[in-house]
Design a protein around this motif. Structure first.
Motif, short mmCIF file in Angstrom:
data_model
loop_
_atom_site.label_atom_id
_atom_site.label_comp_id
_atom_site.label_asym_id
_atom_site.label_seq_id
_atom_site.Cartn_x
_atom_site.Cartn_y
_atom_site.Cartn_z
N MET A 1 39.27 30.54 61.50
CA MET A 1 40.39 28.50 61.14
C MET A 1 39.42 28.45 60.89
N ALA A 2 40.10 26.79 60.18
CA ALA A 2 39.44 26.10 60.28
C ALA A 2 39.87 25.06 61.33
N GLN A 3 39.20 24.18 61.46
CA GLN A 3 39.34 23.22 62.71
C GLN A 3 40.46 22.53 62.46
N ALA A 4 41.22 22.00 60.81
CA ALA A 4 42.10 21.19 61.21
C ALA A 4 43.17 21.90 61.22
N ALA A 5 43.18 23.37 60.81
CA ALA A 5 44.42 23.98 61.57
C ALA A 5 44.01 23.95 62.79
N LEU A 6 43.01 24.77 63.55
CA LEU A 6 43.21 24.44 65.45
C LEU A 6 44.37 23.05 65.18
N ASP A 7 43.53 21.77 64.72
CA ASP A 7 43.98 20.24 65.19
C ASP A 7 45.61 20.44 65.13
N ALA A 8 45.93 21.38 64.25
CA ALA A 8 47.88 21.12 63.68
C ALA A 8 48.32 21.94 64.97
N VAL A 10 47.45 22.75 67.97
CA VAL A 10 47.01 22.49 68.83
C VAL A 10 48.08 20.69 68.98
N ALA A 11 48.41 20.22 68.48
CA ALA A 11 49.33 19.31 67.99
C ALA A 11 50.60 19.33 68.11
N ALA A 12 50.57 20.49 67.47
CA ALA A 12 52.17 21.12 67.34
C ALA A 12 52.76 21.35 69.34
N PHE A 13 52.03 21.98 69.59
CA PHE A 13 52.30 22.46 71.27
C PHE A 13 52.33 20.80 71.72
N ILE A 17 55.31 20.21 74.84
CA ILE A 17 55.26 19.66 75.15
C ILE A 17 55.70 18.49 76.10
N ALA A 18 55.98 17.39 75.52
CA ALA A 18 56.29 15.62 75.54
C ALA A 18 57.63 16.49 75.65
N SER A 19 58.06 17.18 74.57
CA SER A 19 59.61 17.10 74.28
C SER A 19 59.95 17.89 75.40
N GLN A 20 59.39 18.98 76.16
CA GLN A 20 59.84 19.50 77.19
C GLN A 20 59.48 19.41 78.37
N ASP A 21 59.11 18.02 78.81
CA ASP A 21 59.01 16.85 79.73
C ASP A 21 60.05 15.96 80.21
N ALA A 22 60.28 16.02 78.73
CA ALA A 22 61.33 14.91 78.38
C ALA A 22 62.53 15.83 79.44
N ARG A 23 63.29 16.50 78.89
CA ARG A 23 64.32 17.64 79.08
C ARG A 23 64.26 17.43 79.95
N ILE A 24 63.49 18.19 81.29
CA ILE A 24 62.71 18.11 83.05
C ILE A 24 63.45 17.21 83.39
N ALA A 25 62.92 15.54 82.95
CA ALA A 25 63.01 14.85 83.69
C ALA A 25 64.39 14.71 83.40
N GLU A 26 65.03 14.77 82.19
CA GLU A 26 66.69 14.25 82.38
C GLU A 26 67.34 15.53 83.04
N LEU A 27 67.09 16.57 82.85
CA LEU A 27 67.21 17.61 84.45
C LEU A 27 67.30 17.49 85.28
N LYS A 28 66.47 16.58 86.13
CA LYS A 28 66.64 16.17 87.20
C LYS A 28 66.99 15.40 87.60
N ALA A 29 67.52 14.19 86.61
CA ALA A 29 67.59 13.22 86.46
C ALA A 29 69.85 13.79 86.97
#
Length: 99
Positions: A1-8, A10-13, A17-29
């Motif tokens: 794979m090309a470096q650009a594809a790997l960067d894409a 990683v950015a998607a992951f 992760i950021a959206s799941q962290d926000a969801r976890i914080a909402e559920l804990k609250a």
């Protein structure tokens, strides 16, 4: 794979992760809400919260002591027996019913 594809990937992951962290914080609250910090009525609170243990466990087992000594009859060897007394439960019951 090309470096650009790997960067894409990683950015998607990272976005996921950021959206799941926000969801976890909402559920804990939501989980930590009670009648004192939300608009819920006090009847929705648990009846009796579990009390804290009064002291640190010592490691000893619960219960009383071992109890008194037993008073058993000793068992004799057959050659030590001097006299054998017979017992007939049916005869005993008949005699008890007569009186």
């Amino acid at each position: 794979m090309a470096q650009a594809a790997l960067d894409a990937v990683v950015a998607a992951f990272e976005a996921r992760i950021a959206s799941q962290d926000a969801r976890i914080a909402e559920l804990k609250a939501r989980l930590n809400r009670s009648s004192s910090n939300s608009s819920r009525p006090s009847s929705s609170d648990p009846l009796h919260p579990r009390p804290a243990l009064p002291c640190k466990p010592s490691g000893r087992q619960r219960g009383g002591g071992p109890g008194p000594r037993r008073h058993d009859r000793i068992q004799l060897d057959p050659d030590e027996v001097v006299h054998v007394k017979g017992f007939h439960p049916t005869l005993q019951v008949r005699l008890m019913r007569r009186s």
